[in-house]
Design a protein around this motif. Structure first.
Motif, PDB file in Angstrom:
ATOM      1  N   PHE A 194       4.284   2.253   3.863  1.00 45.69           N
ATOM      2  CA  PHE A 194       3.093   3.079   4.085  1.00 45.69           C
ATOM      3  C   PHE A 194       3.088   3.643   5.513  1.00 45.69           C
ATOM      4  CE2 PHE A 194      -0.464   2.466   0.810  1.00 45.69           C
ATOM      5  CZ  PHE A 194       0.430   2.294  -0.233  1.00 45.69           C
ATOM      6  N   GLU A 195       3.346   2.776   6.482  1.00 44.79           N
ATOM      7  CA  GLU A 195       3.355   3.219   7.879  1.00 44.79           C
ATOM      8  C   GLU A 195       4.434   4.283   8.097  1.00 44.79           C
ATOM      9  OE1 GLU A 195       3.805  -0.484   9.979  1.00 44.79           O
ATOM     10  OE2 GLU A 195       1.668  -0.551  10.455  1.00 44.79           O
ATOM     11  N   GLU A 196       5.589   4.061   7.501  1.00 41.74           N
ATOM     12  CA  GLU A 196       6.700   4.998   7.630  1.00 41.74           C
ATOM     13  C   GLU A 196       6.333   6.371   7.072  1.00 41.74           C
ATOM     14  OE1 GLU A 196      10.685   5.477   5.060  1.00 41.74           O
ATOM     15  OE2 GLU A 196      10.498   3.526   6.041  1.00 41.74           O
ATOM     16  N   ASP A 200      -2.156   4.837   5.822  1.00 42.64           N
ATOM     17  CA  ASP A 200      -2.810   3.635   6.329  1.00 42.64           C
ATOM     18  C   ASP A 200      -2.303   2.433   5.540  1.00 42.64           C
ATOM     19  OD1 ASP A 200      -4.450   1.539   7.068  1.00 42.64           O
ATOM     20  OD2 ASP A 200      -6.331   2.660   6.837  1.00 42.64           O
ATOM     21  N   PRO A 201      -1.642   1.468   6.178  1.00 47.15           N
ATOM     22  CA  PRO A 201      -1.056   0.338   5.449  1.00 47.15           C
ATOM     23  C   PRO A 201      -2.079  -0.597   4.819  1.00 47.15           C
ATOM     24  CG  PRO A 201      -0.899  -0.029   7.799  1.00 47.15           C
ATOM     25  CD  PRO A 201      -1.375   1.379   7.627  1.00 47.15           C
ATOM     26  N   ASP A 202      -3.336  -0.438   5.208  1.00 45.39           N
ATOM     27  CA  ASP A 202      -4.381  -1.291   4.654  1.00 45.39           C
ATOM     28  C   ASP A 202      -5.267  -0.567   3.637  1.00 45.39           C
ATOM     29  OD1 ASP A 202      -3.682  -3.544   6.256  1.00 45.39           O
ATOM     30  OD2 ASP A 202      -4.652  -2.579   7.968  1.00 45.39           O
ATOM     31  N   GLU A 213      -0.459  11.259  -5.081  1.00 44.05           N
ATOM     32  CA  GLU A 213      -0.260  11.737  -3.714  1.00 44.05           C
ATOM     33  C   GLU A 213       0.551  10.735  -2.897  1.00 44.05           C
ATOM     34  OE1 GLU A 213      -4.262  12.289  -2.451  1.00 44.05           O
ATOM     35  OE2 GLU A 213      -4.520  14.204  -3.496  1.00 44.05           O
ATOM     36  N   TYR A 214       0.212   9.455  -3.023  1.00 44.08           N
ATOM     37  CA  TYR A 214       0.943   8.419  -2.295  1.00 44.08           C
ATOM     38  C   TYR A 214       2.395   8.353  -2.765  1.00 44.08           C
ATOM     39  CZ  TYR A 214      -3.208   6.220  -0.129  1.00 44.08           C
ATOM     40  OH  TYR A 214      -4.324   5.959   0.631  1.00 44.08           O
ATOM     41  N   THR A 215       2.597   8.442  -4.068  1.00 39.29           N
ATOM     42  CA  THR A 215       3.946   8.352  -4.630  1.00 39.29           C
ATOM     43  C   THR A 215       4.834   9.456  -4.073  1.00 39.29           C
ATOM     44  OG1 THR A 215       3.143   7.338  -6.670  1.00 39.29           O
ATOM     45  CG2 THR A 215       5.283   8.418  -6.766  1.00 39.29           C
ATOM     46  N   GLU A 216       4.295  10.659  -4.009  1.00 37.67           N
ATOM     47  CA  GLU A 216       5.075  11.793  -3.491  1.00 37.67           C
ATOM     48  C   GLU A 216       5.484  11.553  -2.046  1.00 37.67           C
ATOM     49  OE1 GLU A 216       4.937  16.602  -4.040  1.00 37.67           O
ATOM     50  OE2 GLU A 216       3.031  15.556  -3.699  1.00 37.67           O
ATOM     51  N   LYS A 217       4.593  11.002  -1.242  1.00 35.31           N
ATOM     52  CA  LYS A 217       4.892  10.756   0.174  1.00 35.31           C
ATOM     53  C   LYS A 217       5.849   9.587   0.365  1.00 35.31           C
ATOM     54  CE  LYS A 217       0.515  12.562   1.984  1.00 35.31           C
ATOM     55  NZ  LYS A 217      -0.729  12.248   2.748  1.00 35.31           N
ATOM     56  N   ASP A 330       6.548  -7.190   3.963  1.00 41.60           N
ATOM     57  CA  ASP A 330       5.164  -7.061   4.434  1.00 41.60           C
ATOM     58  C   ASP A 330       4.353  -6.403   3.311  1.00 41.60           C
ATOM     59  OD1 ASP A 330       2.839  -6.905   5.867  1.00 41.60           O
ATOM     60  OD2 ASP A 330       3.551  -5.372   7.285  1.00 41.60           O
ATOM     61  N   TRP A 331       3.766  -7.224   2.451  1.00 40.69           N
ATOM     62  CA  TRP A 331       3.103  -6.707   1.257  1.00 40.69           C
ATOM     63  C   TRP A 331       1.594  -6.922   1.327  1.00 40.69           C
ATOM     64  CZ3 TRP A 331       0.281 -10.223  -1.593  1.00 40.69           C
ATOM     65  CH2 TRP A 331       0.559 -11.581  -1.365  1.00 40.69           C
ATOM     66  N   ALA A 332       0.893  -6.208   0.467  1.00 47.06           N
ATOM     67  CA  ALA A 332      -0.541  -6.398   0.281  1.00 47.06           C
ATOM     68  C   ALA A 332      -0.849  -6.113  -1.183  1.00 47.06           C
ATOM     69  CB  ALA A 332      -1.333  -5.477   1.203  1.00 47.06           C
ATOM     70  N   SER A 333      -2.092  -6.384  -1.612  1.00 47.94           N
ATOM     71  CA  SER A 333      -2.428  -6.244  -3.031  1.00 47.94           C
ATOM     72  C   SER A 333      -3.849  -5.737  -3.205  1.00 47.94           C
ATOM     73  CB  SER A 333      -2.265  -7.588  -3.754  1.00 47.94           C
ATOM     74  OG  SER A 333      -3.177  -8.548  -3.211  1.00 47.94           O
TER      75      SER A 333
END
Length: 501
Positions: A194-196, A200-202, A213-217, A330-333
């Protein structure tokens, strides 16, 4: 001052003392009674009274004179391993007169052929693991014993169990098993990815629009234009299947009377078409994506998400234990993103314990079932799993203190015990994931055993076939789901004919 006995030592001494005694008393006993009932039926337009024999499992008070705690062996079919061995060793300390002989059940996701064949022949184990996915299908065929009388005599209450999971171990109002464990499914994402990508990683995607949108990025290509990392792949990556996306879209799978297959409901068609479009727009060729995943596994890199080859994945709560073995991940859910007009949802499956009608030691078998699925058994399970976690970390040479992630129990007091005794040992991220899992489980889940009816095996296979055919562009979403409906409806009709015949 004399040395105090430990709890386990006391149980051993008490067991030996009682084992030598003779007792006479009235005690509840579960028996099977046959009785003849008269029933009025209509034959060729005329009413006729017919007689038929029905069997009922009942509790009677019976005076017995027996030697207490006589040795008995329970044949148990499951998956013998070090965890089960450790757990049964603790059961032996609690019930020293009961020896549990554990044997291999084999694959049982779709119903163990070994178990079904043995029960049909009147043989088999005293207690067996059973998957709730096909529980209704096999309970309706008489493969499991009615355990209601044992349950009631033991003083257990239905309120002590997760409602969906206990309901899935029943058929026609009769309790045929005790649920052991369950699961949930939700979104995991890689915070570093996400950061790359400048995200926002959170903050995960909350809607299907944001998911796209996220998938494309997050998708990365190499210099040749080939995929180096996927942003998100909705099918066969992780553990979602069609069911998760359909439930997010409020799609119904089965009529209330469990007789009509509803997989051609517009919400299912919309779900599958969304999946096809998502592949076309953000993933690419269905088979190529599968080959990509298989190549990662063949290279010994594990799942695509663990290997850093997909940035987001829909997967089960059990994946937390796997992620903890990868300290660099470094994961989140969070709950899954929601489609337009959809809702927060997940789906749950899992395992139960059953006794077949041919069980030779039902009373001792019941003692194992009760202990196995309630607090003492779950504490033994957790301790055995924790020991295994240490073994795995040592074998894989993982640095740091081993972190144990508990399995979700169906027995609510056991679930609370796991939360109180084991979750505080984990970091805040895992504690938050546990809390989210419980919320999904208690408030937003649909159970696999509730959704597929008396032809569950066929429904699961044909829904998967429909998804694959549509994603490969071999059939339209409507055509693929209609094929599924026709085949599963026929299997359902035949199953109901057999049940009522």
């Amino acid at each position: 001052m004399g040395k105090l006995l430990s709890r386990r030592s006391f149980l051993k001494v008490a067991g030996l003392a009682v084992g030598a005694a003779w007792v006479a008393a009235c005690k509840p006993e579960v028996i099977v009674e046959e009785k003849v009932v008269k029933e009025t039926v209509i034959v060729e337009g005329e009413e006729k009274v017919v007689e038929k024999v029905v069997k009922e499992t009942v509790v009677v008070e019976k005076e017995v004179v027996v030697e207490a705690q006589q040795p008995v062996t329970v044949e148990f079919w499951g998956w013998p391993d070090l965890i089960l061995e450790d757990k049964l060793a603790i059961f032996k300390e609690v019930q020293p007169h009961i020896t549990v002989n554990a044997s291999e059940l084999g694959d049982a996701v779709f119903g163990s052929q070994k178990f079904l064949t043995a029960v049909a022949a009147g043989t088999g184990p005293d207690v067996s693991i059973a998957n709730r996915h096909t529980f209704m299908q096999f309970a309706a065929k008489g493969m499991y014993m009615d355990i209601t009388p044992y349950f009631d005599v033991a003083g257990l209450t239905r309120d002590d169990y997760l409602a969906v999971q206990l309901g899935e171990t029943s058929w026609d109002g009769v309790l045929y098993g005790l649920p052991i464990m369950t699961d949930t499914r939700f979104l995991y994402w890689n915070r570093a990815h996400f950061e790359e990508a400048g995200l926002d990683p959170d903050t995960p995607p909350r809607t299907y629009k944001e998911l796209a949108e996220y998938t494309e990025k997050l998708t990365v290509y190499d210099n040749n234009g080939d995929v180096e990392r996927y942003g998100f792949v909705p099918y066969l990556y992780g553990n979602s299947w069609m069911w998760l996306y359909g439930f997010l879209n409020k799609a119904p799978s089965l009529s209330e009377d469990k007789r009509t297959i509803l997989c051609t409901d517009p919400r299912w068609v919309e779900t599958l078409q969304w999946m096809v479009d998502f592949y076309d727009d953000y993933v690419g060729d269905f088979e190529l994506a599968n080959t990509f995943s298989q190549g990662i596994s063949s290279a010994g890199l594990g799942e695509p998400f663990d290997a850093g080859k997909v940035a987001m994945v829909a997967d089960g709560d059990w994946a937390v234990g796997r992620h903890l073995r990868n300290p660099d991940l470094d994961w989140a859910s969070a709950p899954m993103p929601i489609p337009p007009n959809g809702e927060i949802a997940t789906w749950s499956c899992g395992w139960s314990l059953v006794m077949p009608p041919s069980a030779k030691e039902p009373e001792a078998g019941w003692e194992l079932m009760k202990w196995y699925t309630t607090e003492e058994g779950w504490r033994a399970e957790a301790e055995a799993q924790k020991k295994d976690t240490v073994r795995v970390w040592q074998r894989e040479q993982i640095e740091g203190v081993p972190k144990f992630w508990p399995t979700l129990a169906c027995h609510l007091p056991s679930l609370q015990m796991l939360e109180d005794e084991y979750i505080p040992e984990l970091d805040q991220r895992e504690q938050d994931t546990w809390a989210m899992s419980l919320d999904l489980l208690k408030n937003h889940t649909r159970g696999c055993g509730s959704e597929m009816g008396v032809a569950a095996l066929e429904y699961w296979v044909e829904m998967d076939n429909a998804a694959r055919m549509a994603l490969a562009h071999e059939k339209s979403a409507e055509e693929a789901l209609e094929d599924c409906r026709v085949k599963v409806q026929q299997a359902t009709d035949e199953a109901w004919e057999a049940i009522e015949g």
